[in-house]
Design a protein around this motif. Structure first.
Motif, PDB file in Angstrom:
ATOM      1  N   ILE A 190     -16.259   1.165 -11.301  1.00  0.00           N
ATOM      2  CA  ILE A 190     -17.366   0.248 -11.568  1.00  0.00           C
ATOM      3  C   ILE A 190     -18.666   1.037 -11.739  1.00  0.00           C
ATOM      4  O   ILE A 190     -19.488   0.725 -12.599  1.00  0.00           O
ATOM      5  CB  ILE A 190     -17.466  -0.803 -10.440  1.00  0.00           C
ATOM      6  CG1 ILE A 190     -16.202  -1.679 -10.468  1.00  0.00           C
ATOM      7  CG2 ILE A 190     -18.714  -1.652 -10.593  1.00  0.00           C
ATOM      8  CD1 ILE A 190     -16.062  -2.603  -9.299  1.00  0.00           C
ATOM      9  N   LYS A 235     -25.465  -1.301  -5.769  1.00  0.00           N
ATOM     10  CA  LYS A 235     -25.180  -2.161  -6.911  1.00  0.00           C
ATOM     11  C   LYS A 235     -23.675  -2.375  -7.086  1.00  0.00           C
ATOM     12  O   LYS A 235     -23.213  -3.475  -7.368  1.00  0.00           O
ATOM     13  CB  LYS A 235     -25.772  -1.540  -8.189  1.00  0.00           C
ATOM     14  CG  LYS A 235     -26.360  -2.610  -9.088  1.00  0.00           C
ATOM     15  CD  LYS A 235     -27.166  -2.074 -10.222  1.00  0.00           C
ATOM     16  CE  LYS A 235     -27.343  -3.207 -11.240  1.00  0.00           C
ATOM     17  NZ  LYS A 235     -27.689  -2.750 -12.566  1.00  0.00           N
ATOM     18  N   VAL A 236     -22.911  -1.305  -6.898  1.00  0.00           N
ATOM     19  CA  VAL A 236     -21.462  -1.407  -7.013  1.00  0.00           C
ATOM     20  C   VAL A 236     -20.936  -2.409  -5.987  1.00  0.00           C
ATOM     21  O   VAL A 236     -20.098  -3.254  -6.291  1.00  0.00           O
ATOM     22  CB  VAL A 236     -20.795  -0.020  -6.830  1.00  0.00           C
ATOM     23  CG1 VAL A 236     -19.299  -0.151  -6.621  1.00  0.00           C
ATOM     24  CG2 VAL A 236     -21.070   0.860  -8.041  1.00  0.00           C
ATOM     25  N   TYR A 267     -21.499  -5.935  -7.103  1.00  0.00           N
ATOM     26  CA  TYR A 267     -20.600  -6.394  -8.168  1.00  0.00           C
ATOM     27  C   TYR A 267     -19.176  -6.561  -7.669  1.00  0.00           C
ATOM     28  O   TYR A 267     -18.446  -7.428  -8.150  1.00  0.00           O
ATOM     29  CB  TYR A 267     -20.679  -5.466  -9.387  1.00  0.00           C
ATOM     30  CG  TYR A 267     -21.834  -5.838 -10.277  1.00  0.00           C
ATOM     31  CD1 TYR A 267     -23.124  -5.407  -9.978  1.00  0.00           C
ATOM     32  CD2 TYR A 267     -21.656  -6.669 -11.376  1.00  0.00           C
ATOM     33  CE1 TYR A 267     -24.199  -5.783 -10.762  1.00  0.00           C
ATOM     34  CE2 TYR A 267     -22.734  -7.050 -12.163  1.00  0.00           C
ATOM     35  CZ  TYR A 267     -23.999  -6.603 -11.855  1.00  0.00           C
ATOM     36  OH  TYR A 267     -25.054  -6.989 -12.626  1.00  0.00           O
ATOM     37  N   ALA A 302     -15.912  -6.534 -13.464  1.00  0.00           N
ATOM     38  CA  ALA A 302     -17.113  -6.058 -12.764  1.00  0.00           C
ATOM     39  C   ALA A 302     -17.679  -4.819 -13.448  1.00  0.00           C
ATOM     40  O   ALA A 302     -18.895  -4.679 -13.596  1.00  0.00           O
ATOM     41  CB  ALA A 302     -16.780  -5.740 -11.303  1.00  0.00           C
ATOM     42  N   ARG A 303     -16.801  -3.917 -13.866  1.00  0.00           N
ATOM     43  CA  ARG A 303     -17.254  -2.695 -14.536  1.00  0.00           C
ATOM     44  C   ARG A 303     -17.984  -3.017 -15.848  1.00  0.00           C
ATOM     45  O   ARG A 303     -18.947  -2.347 -16.214  1.00  0.00           O
ATOM     46  CB  ARG A 303     -16.044  -1.804 -14.834  1.00  0.00           C
ATOM     47  CG  ARG A 303     -16.401  -0.516 -15.522  1.00  0.00           C
ATOM     48  CD  ARG A 303     -15.219   0.393 -15.644  1.00  0.00           C
ATOM     49  NE  ARG A 303     -14.316  -0.033 -16.705  1.00  0.00           N
ATOM     50  CZ  ARG A 303     -13.200   0.611 -17.024  1.00  0.00           C
ATOM     51  NH1 ARG A 303     -12.851   1.688 -16.347  1.00  0.00           N
ATOM     52  NH2 ARG A 303     -12.418   0.176 -17.975  1.00  0.00           N
ATOM     53  N   ILE A 362     -21.550  -4.842 -14.872  1.00  0.00           N
ATOM     54  CA  ILE A 362     -22.586  -4.036 -14.243  1.00  0.00           C
ATOM     55  C   ILE A 362     -23.447  -3.326 -15.297  1.00  0.00           C
ATOM     56  O   ILE A 362     -24.590  -2.958 -15.039  1.00  0.00           O
ATOM     57  CB  ILE A 362     -21.961  -3.016 -13.253  1.00  0.00           C
ATOM     58  CG1 ILE A 362     -22.988  -2.606 -12.202  1.00  0.00           C
ATOM     59  CG2 ILE A 362     -21.410  -1.797 -13.967  1.00  0.00           C
ATOM     60  CD1 ILE A 362     -22.383  -1.839 -11.038  1.00  0.00           C
ATOM     61  N   ASN A 409     -24.625  -4.788 -17.699  1.00  0.00           N
ATOM     62  CA  ASN A 409     -25.471  -5.859 -18.227  1.00  0.00           C
ATOM     63  C   ASN A 409     -25.364  -5.944 -19.750  1.00  0.00           C
ATOM     64  O   ASN A 409     -26.354  -5.811 -20.464  1.00  0.00           O
ATOM     65  CB  ASN A 409     -26.927  -5.609 -17.803  1.00  0.00           C
ATOM     66  CG  ASN A 409     -27.759  -6.861 -17.945  1.00  0.00           C
ATOM     67  OD1 ASN A 409     -27.210  -7.967 -18.065  1.00  0.00           O
ATOM     68  ND2 ASN A 409     -29.069  -6.699 -17.948  1.00  0.00           N
TER      69      ASN A 409
END
Lengths: 252, 261
Positions: B109, B124-125, B128, B156-157, B160, B162
């Motif tokens: 991720i 942040k990881v 997520y 999720a990866r 993250i 965006n």
């Protein structure tokens, strides 16, 4: 695990007993096939006078240098070649031409170039490992799943980062297998090379023992070669237990 | 302006026949046309689902629109710019497992983030991982996770980074039925939380009906757009009654399935 270990031990024991029994029963002369007990005596003799230690270290020294030189050059080069399709197309015929030439055929050239001593032996080991390692590494790069390469491209992996974080780890399980095979070959080659080119090492020990008709020492030398080969293989197999290569044993 | 604008997309693969090579130097070429003028346009923020019979070229279209392959002719514009390769603002989730098996879930991720301080990344990881319901599994390697969990980690990866566009090619095809339903629900949430366009390929008509603001149906190969449906039903959607159930029947019918459903 315990069952396996006892199984292996009892098989070895059984073979030793059978060997002793057959050679004694048929009165096989010692110089045709020495008995396990005389081999054990020869082993002890060579252990106590330091012959065994000195020659094993000599062989291991050459194999280690030759093998690591090959690993340090062939793996980076193979990884690179696996990604450079045009360069590979040009170099592949040359590699495939040089690869089947037995390292032993290089002995005369090696002696001419490097004189006597460790250097020609190290060169031969290098040759025996270099070409197979390049071929294995290149093909393991070619076998990387397209999805991983697409993901890497999508996430903008480039240059050294692409090699270190995607190409190398993806190819690593296959490379470790290649290392096992190659180190085995290197160990085969060193013994043969030492029979011809040098005055030390386990190969020399065997030839020297034969010249003085000590077949018990010849077999003792063979036993040591096998044992060291087993240890070397197990050392490489430790790499397979790294958590980042475990996946290859679970699923492909 | 539309986010993704696809015009007249054609793709043929050339098959080279090598038979009779020793008898004559002539090589035979045979065209296999997969896409035959696909045209559609998708406004920003749309959840667009693509359905079509198996082997109709959905994945080929996916690879072209996401920039991994070039079309034989036609154009793909994203934000008015022609697509020349995969971009970091457009993230793909592929049909096959795309997590790197040599990295842990958390490392996978974190791949989406490149330049920030390490404590930021860890935080942040973790956020997520929690978002996709994988709290506490960051240290696990993909082969230690179930198929559904791997898919979540992969989503999720993608999230993250965006992304402006999320491309998904039959992402839940390999999952069991119940997990697939759960993933469907979560995709609806994800689409509402993140302001992004989703291009979602599926062979599952129900999945398309429950997720899509748009359903684009492709015909058999060589494929074209056979039907372009706009849906504005609120979520969660009940497919068993009303116009959605009639729509489902109609899609099946147009795909050539005449069995009673």
């Amino acid at each position: 695990m315990a069952v396996k270990r006892y199984g292996v031990l009892s098989l070895i024991l059984l073979l030793l007993v059978a060997w002793q029994a057959v050679t004694s029963f048929f009165r096989v002369p010692e110089f045709v096939f020495p008995r396990p007990l005389s081999v054990a005596r020869a082993l002890l003799e060579m252990l106590s006078n330091g012959e065994l230690y000195r020659n094993s270290i000599a062989s291991l020294f050459r194999v280690t240098w030759g093998f690591y030189l090959a690993v340090a050059t062939a793996i980076p080069f193979g990884l690179f070649l696996g990604r450079q399709h045009q360069l590979r197309a040009i170099l592949n015929p040359l590699i495939q031409f040089l690869r089947p030439i037995s390292p032993l055929a290089w002995i005369p050239m090696a002696l001419m170039w490097f004189g006597i001593g460790d250097k020609p032996a190290i060169f031969l080991i290098f040759l025996s490992s270099f070409f197979p390692l390049i071929v294995f590494t290149t093909s393991s790069v070619l076998n990387i799943r397209t999805t991983y390469l697409r993901v890497a491209e999508n996430f903008g992996f480039k240059g050294l980062r692409l090699y270190m974080r995607v190409i190398l780890p993806a190819a690593l399980p296959d490379i470790i297998t290649a290392l096992r095979i190659t180190l085995g070959t290197a160990w085969l080659v060193i013994v043969a090379a030492e029979m011809i080119a040098v005055k030390s090492g386990l190969g020399y020990l065997i030839i020297d023992a034969r010249n003085s008709l000590r077949m018990d020492m010849v077999v003792a030398g063979m036993v040591v070669i096998g044992a060291i080969g087993l240890v070397l293989d197990n050392i490489i197999r430790l790499l397979e237990r790294m958590p980042s290569v475990e996946w290859s044993r679970v699923r492909r | 302006m539309s986010k993704i604008e696809v015009t007249g997309l054609r793709k043929s693969y050339v098959e080279r026949r090598r038979r009779k090579r020793f008898l004559s130097q002539c090589k035979q070429y045979e065209d296999c046309q997969v896409l035959d003028g696909i045209t559609f346009s998708i406004p920003a923020g749309t959840f667009a689902c693509f359905v079509g019979p198996s082997g109709c070229g959905k994945s080929t279209m996916f690879r072209i629109v996401s920039g991994f392959e070039r079309p034989s002719s036609g154009t793909v514009l994203i934000d008015g710019q022609e697509v020349t390769g995969p971009g970091s603002k457009h993230v793909c989730v592929f049909q096959e497992d795309g997590l790197f098996p040599w990295f842990t879930a958390a490392q996978n991720i974190a791949m989406g983030l490149s330049k920030s301080s390490s404590s930021d990344v860890a935080k942040k990881v973790e956020d997520y991982l929690e978002l996709v319901g994988l709290s506490g599994f960051g240290g696990h390697y993909p082969h230690e996770l179930s198929g559904g969990m791997r898919r979540r980690a992969e989503v999720a990866r993608a999230l993250i980074t965006n992304p402006e566009i999320l491309f998904m090619d039959e992402p839940f095809g390999a999952l069991d039925f119940v997990t697939r339903l759960q993933m469907r629900e979560e995709m609806v949430n994800v689409h509402q939380m993140f302001d992004m366009t989703i291009l979602f390929i599926t062979h599952d008509i129900d999945e398309a009906l429950q997720l899509g603001d748009r359903i684009i149906m492709l015909s058999d190969r060589p494929s074209r757009v056979a039907w372009d449906i706009r849906l504005d039903d609120p979520h969660p959607r009940d497919l068993s009654t009303g116009h959605l159930s009639r729509l489902r029947k109609e899609i099946y019918y147009r795909m050539g399935l005449h069995v009673a459903l």
